[in-house]
Design an enzyme around this catalytic site. Sequence first.
Site, PDB file in Angstrom:
ATOM      1  N   CYS A  12     -33.523 -16.506  12.747  1.00  0.00           N
ATOM      2  CA  CYS A  12     -32.578 -17.378  13.237  1.00  0.00           C
ATOM      3  C   CYS A  12     -33.136 -18.312  14.137  1.00  0.00           C
ATOM      4  O   CYS A  12     -33.827 -18.032  15.065  1.00  0.00           O
ATOM      5  CB  CYS A  12     -31.596 -16.621  13.744  1.00  0.00           C
ATOM      6  SG  CYS A  12     -30.234 -17.841  14.519  1.00  0.00           S
ATOM      7  N   LYS A  35      -1.354 -47.979  11.415  1.00  0.00           N
ATOM      8  CA  LYS A  35      -1.242 -48.997  12.412  1.00  0.00           C
ATOM      9  C   LYS A  35      -1.382 -50.358  11.690  1.00  0.00           C
ATOM     10  O   LYS A  35      -1.794 -50.432  10.491  1.00  0.00           O
ATOM     11  CB  LYS A  35      -2.200 -48.782  13.438  1.00  0.00           C
ATOM     12  CG  LYS A  35      -2.139 -47.792  14.154  1.00  0.00           C
ATOM     13  CD  LYS A  35      -2.271 -47.948  15.531  1.00  0.00           C
ATOM     14  CE  LYS A  35      -1.803 -46.643  16.264  1.00  0.00           C
ATOM     15  NZ  LYS A  35      -2.166 -45.370  15.980  1.00  0.00           N
ATOM     16  N   HIS A  38      -5.786 -29.889  27.693  1.00  0.00           N
ATOM     17  CA  HIS A  38      -5.603 -29.344  26.231  1.00  0.00           C
ATOM     18  C   HIS A  38      -6.847 -29.403  25.401  1.00  0.00           C
ATOM     19  O   HIS A  38      -7.482 -30.377  25.541  1.00  0.00           O
ATOM     20  CB  HIS A  38      -4.328 -30.027  25.383  1.00  0.00           C
ATOM     21  CG  HIS A  38      -4.811 -31.484  25.249  1.00  0.00           C
ATOM     22  ND1 HIS A  38      -4.436 -32.521  26.106  1.00  0.00           N
ATOM     23  CD2 HIS A  38      -5.037 -32.053  24.007  1.00  0.00           C
ATOM     24  CE1 HIS A  38      -4.783 -33.630  25.447  1.00  0.00           C
ATOM     25  NE2 HIS A  38      -5.155 -33.251  24.002  1.00  0.00           N
ATOM     26  N   GLY A  96     -11.799 -39.913  25.012  1.00  0.00           N
ATOM     27  CA  GLY A  96     -10.985 -39.949  24.041  1.00  0.00           C
ATOM     28  C   GLY A  96      -9.641 -39.075  24.157  1.00  0.00           C
ATOM     29  O   GLY A  96      -8.834 -39.043  23.418  1.00  0.00           O
ATOM     30  N   ASN A 155       0.197 -30.588  15.963  1.00  0.00           N
ATOM     31  CA  ASN A 155       0.067 -31.704  16.697  1.00  0.00           C
ATOM     32  C   ASN A 155       1.353 -32.668  15.881  1.00  0.00           C
ATOM     33  O   ASN A 155       1.569 -32.462  14.722  1.00  0.00           O
ATOM     34  CB  ASN A 155      -1.277 -32.652  16.062  1.00  0.00           C
ATOM     35  CG  ASN A 155      -1.645 -33.544  16.967  1.00  0.00           C
ATOM     36  OD1 ASN A 155      -0.645 -34.619  17.169  1.00  0.00           O
ATOM     37  ND2 ASN A 155      -2.774 -33.769  17.457  1.00  0.00           N
ATOM     38  N   CYS A 208       5.698 -35.505  30.270  1.00  0.00           N
ATOM     39  CA  CYS A 208       4.501 -34.778  29.841  1.00  0.00           C
ATOM     40  C   CYS A 208       5.315 -33.767  28.853  1.00  0.00           C
ATOM     41  O   CYS A 208       5.883 -32.775  29.206  1.00  0.00           O
ATOM     42  CB  CYS A 208       3.975 -34.282  30.790  1.00  0.00           C
ATOM     43  SG  CYS A 208       2.609 -32.902  29.923  1.00  0.00           S
ATOM     44  N   ARG A 225      -0.695 -41.826  10.734  1.00  0.00           N
ATOM     45  CA  ARG A 225      -0.988 -42.450  12.120  1.00  0.00           C
ATOM     46  C   ARG A 225      -1.073 -43.983  11.888  1.00  0.00           C
ATOM     47  O   ARG A 225      -1.771 -44.638  12.591  1.00  0.00           O
ATOM     48  CB  ARG A 225      -2.266 -42.186  12.793  1.00  0.00           C
ATOM     49  CG  ARG A 225      -2.140 -40.479  12.910  1.00  0.00           C
ATOM     50  CD  ARG A 225      -3.459 -39.823  13.548  1.00  0.00           C
ATOM     51  NE  ARG A 225      -3.286 -38.813  14.376  1.00  0.00           N
ATOM     52  CZ  ARG A 225      -4.186 -38.385  15.200  1.00  0.00           C
ATOM     53  NH1 ARG A 225      -5.361 -39.040  15.561  1.00  0.00           N
ATOM     54  NH2 ARG A 225      -3.999 -37.330  15.942  1.00  0.00           N
TER      55      ARG A 225
END
Lengths: 332, 332
Positions: free
Chosen positions: B195, B22, B165, B158, B75, B39, B20
């Site tokens: 617990c 840059k 999704h 984000g 992905n 899309c 990724r």
Amino acid sequence: MPELRKDPVLGRWIIISKERQKRPTDFPVEVSRGSGGFCPLCPGNESFTPPEVYAARPGNSPADSPGWDVRVVPNKYPALVIEGELAKEGVGQFDKMSGIGAHEVVIECPDHDERFSDLSPEKMARVFQAYKERILDLEKDHRFQYVMVFKNHGQAAGASLEHSHSQLIALPILPRMIVSELEGAKSHFNYKERCIFCDIIRQEIQQEERVVCQNELFITITPFAPRTPFEMWILPKTHRSSYYEMNERELEALSELFRETLQRLCGCIKNVPYNFVLHTGPLRSGNLEYYHWHFEIVPKLTSIAGFEWGSGFYINPLPPEEAAAYLRQVEN
Amino acid sequence: MPELRKDPVLGRWIIISKERQKRPTDFPVEVSRGSGGFCPLCPGNESFTPPEVYAARPGNSPADSPGWDVRVVPNKYPALVIEGELAKEGVGQFDKMSGIGAHEVVIECPDHDERFSDLSPEKMARVFQAYKERILDLEKDHRFQYVMVFKNHGQAAGASLEHSHSQLIALPILPRMIVSELEGAKSHFNYKERCIFCDIIRQEIQQEERVVCQNELFITITPFAPRTPFEMWILPKTHRSSYYEMNERELEALSELFRETLQRLCGCIKNVPYNFVLHTGPLRSGNLEYYHWHFEIVPKLTSIAGFEWGSGFYINPLPPEEAAAYLRQVEN
């Protein structure tokens, strides 16, 4: 009064600040402030802030009047409040604490439009001196364990006022990140009898690839495992655990390198939003052999999704070796 | 290949994802995607994603063709890659690891405009079933220690694609947050033989003030020490440490309560951006007596400044008791 509450599983403390309370209709709150408006941090508007707790006034002008180079005032909307008892309370199995603390604003320069990264080293040194004086003063209050100093520059990094300023929060507990840092550093020291940050500095100077810039007393590196592109740490080359132990010569050297570091960052990315946080030893902890104070500068370039801050797991598209190379190339 | 790197002080792992990568001129990257565009997640565009690894196809249509209700694909720009050896390496005093892992996208429904919070419980159950199937499949790969499932809804939280999704990342290490959670829960169990999450559920049901909604099998609460306004946790009422142990009846009950929870949230704040993260036991950890799986839903309403995610110290203007009261008032 605000409250400090502890997550029972993680031991993470959070502040519930009712003083800043909002109703659902007040969200979302990411409102930008227009540039033409009134600025309570500008000279002449001193009466619009709470009375100053520190100021550098070369002409000895009276408190809360113009004539200051740096001015520190309590935050008008504090996350924690200074008055009151530090009451600790159990709520069933949960723990809470009264939100006692100090929340101050360090106004870094009189000029509304001057940016921190453009301040001369002399002006910057006054800001670093102000941090030192405030930490030394707040250390006397035994309710406090830690003073956190940080700056949000740019709206994306959380700044809500344009006029260049940083913030300081005195806390009755140690922040989780500092606890982890102290523990990690201590465990390295127990095993090797050396400060882990001194080890890192030695290795970085030898390897060179993650060094951004340095002078006689300080060094700027991109850390081996940075959370974001262009994350940088500025560390004193000599072992020191507390920020406020700095003498005048060190303050000068820090200011020179800090300015150069930010100039290099801005040379790579114009108008970059960023945060910096001072990492220093707890109040009254004396000289710790295992801990090393430093600044962490974190540009806000990637979108931090909930995944990342929720999991403590960051995805960074730029290796720190390449970031350092870009930063070194900026003409200074 | 991406790299996993460990911060030597904090023990925090980060991913350096060169895939990724840059250049400085590519920042800032917070670019929004126009709504009119193409899309790749819509039915008919299956060839624009890598081949599917799971799909719910009621009509038994062929793989990578339309006719699916839920579809899971790798992905296209993965943070970690599936092929390769899990090589561990020391670099001077630092530690790194090859960035082996899986990074998948769970396409939650065929309709581009349908939001997760508006899915019927039946449709939502298919998404939760997909998480389960993928975790069970990835568990077979012994290079992986943990599968993190999370959703970013809304650009502020984000999300970079509009089509609803969620994501799933299989990791060769345990994320720091999960390690802390496991440690905290284990230390409570060692001391009390109970617990801690079961204790919390009991106390919340008794006190009522932080309960948002519940059904026979699940409960939604605002946690005692929330990081943000309207943070919520959804937990199974019966002790379970692994998400994928859920049977069909539990999946249904979870879906009903999850939908109600999100509807209440959206009833308080329209178009609220949020993240949710599944917290479940490590892969192949069996049934842990001390850990309790759950979802954490974190709305993105306040600006998370560097200070807050850098220090692990959050300032929240809304007490969780009041948030729960607002959420309960929403007509359902």
